[in-house]
Design an enzyme around this catalytic site. Sequence first.
Site, PDB file in Angstrom:
ATOM      1  N   GLU A  43       0.836  -1.207   0.000  1.00 50.68           N
ATOM      2  CA  GLU A  43       0.000   0.000   0.000  1.00 50.68           C
ATOM      3  C   GLU A  43       0.868   1.254   0.000  1.00 50.68           C
ATOM      4  O   GLU A  43       1.879   1.327   0.710  1.00 50.68           O
ATOM      5  CB  GLU A  43      -0.880  -0.038   1.253  1.00 50.68           C
ATOM      6  N   LYS A 113      -9.230   4.032  -1.365  1.00 48.43           N
ATOM      7  CA  LYS A 113      -9.495   3.313  -0.119  1.00 48.43           C
ATOM      8  C   LYS A 113     -10.701   3.897   0.600  1.00 48.43           C
ATOM      9  O   LYS A 113     -10.779   5.098   0.842  1.00 48.43           O
ATOM     10  CB  LYS A 113      -8.263   3.369   0.780  1.00 48.43           C
ATOM     11  N   CYS A 150      -5.758  -3.084   2.341  1.00 49.33           N
ATOM     12  CA  CYS A 150      -5.470  -3.209   3.768  1.00 49.33           C
ATOM     13  C   CYS A 150      -6.697  -3.375   4.659  1.00 49.33           C
ATOM     14  O   CYS A 150      -7.290  -4.444   4.736  1.00 49.33           O
ATOM     15  CB  CYS A 150      -4.625  -2.008   4.192  1.00 49.33           C
TER      16      CYS A 150
END
Length: 279
Positions: A43, A113, A150
């Site tokens: 990430e 995200k 994540c």
Amino acid sequence: MLRIHLIQYASKLGDPEYNISRLREYAKRNCRGDGNDVLITPELYVSGYMSKDLLLQIAEPLDGNSISELTEIAREGKCTIVTGIAERDKDTGVVYNSAVAVGENGLVAFYRKRHLPSYGVFDESRYFGIGRGDAPVFPINGTKAGLAICYDAFYPEVSRSLMLKGAKVQLYISAAPDMSRPHFETFIRARAMENVSFVVYVNTIGQYDGLGFFGGSFIVDPLGEVVAKAKYYEEDTVVAEIDPSLVDNYRSIRPILKDYTWDDVRYLLRNYKSGFRVY
């Protein structure tokens, strides 16, 4: 077959050119040129996860220099690159923690995200806007792959959505610190088993301001077995071949799609509306 490259590199904070140059050298040495290589980094690899206020200075639009350089690498290696960037929206100026998939012809897919940890050691909401788009599914040499980041692994709805859209391989890029290791090693296997999909997890490593990142990147098959794993606490690269066509066989044994019903969705939605407080 897809040839998955777990590129567990530490980023040089605030230096996209250096970080991308390492990918270029890796691709030159390791891509076979048949379109099956998928290079996956942690990430925010391009900018560096712990770059903090520097993120606001180095963030780039999706048609910026970093995507151009990644496209050049993908074209030269005839591969697909999945990595993380600090992305600045050209219209609003808002910066997002984004995952991008780049192929020989440029940007194939991107994801902003949606779940931003901002508790304990995490402070993502300080720097990033909340992504509102759907997690994408896109083709890699004929195979449908899904993309997430994540903390999204804590929310099974994300992986379930990717499965329902046809993804046979789910790619999670991550920057998870030491205390999160048992969570991710459990959740990634669970996401694979409950969706009968291959799941790839690539995590960063290093020590930044006293915060350690454990690495331990791995690939899980549709039955939850770990088929490849990188080292803990140090840079590492691992290459493993997976056969996405096997997913259909696995799902004939465990028919998750056939047994999934609208009532499952309706029940979740009803309880969300009636009993959940949105913060």
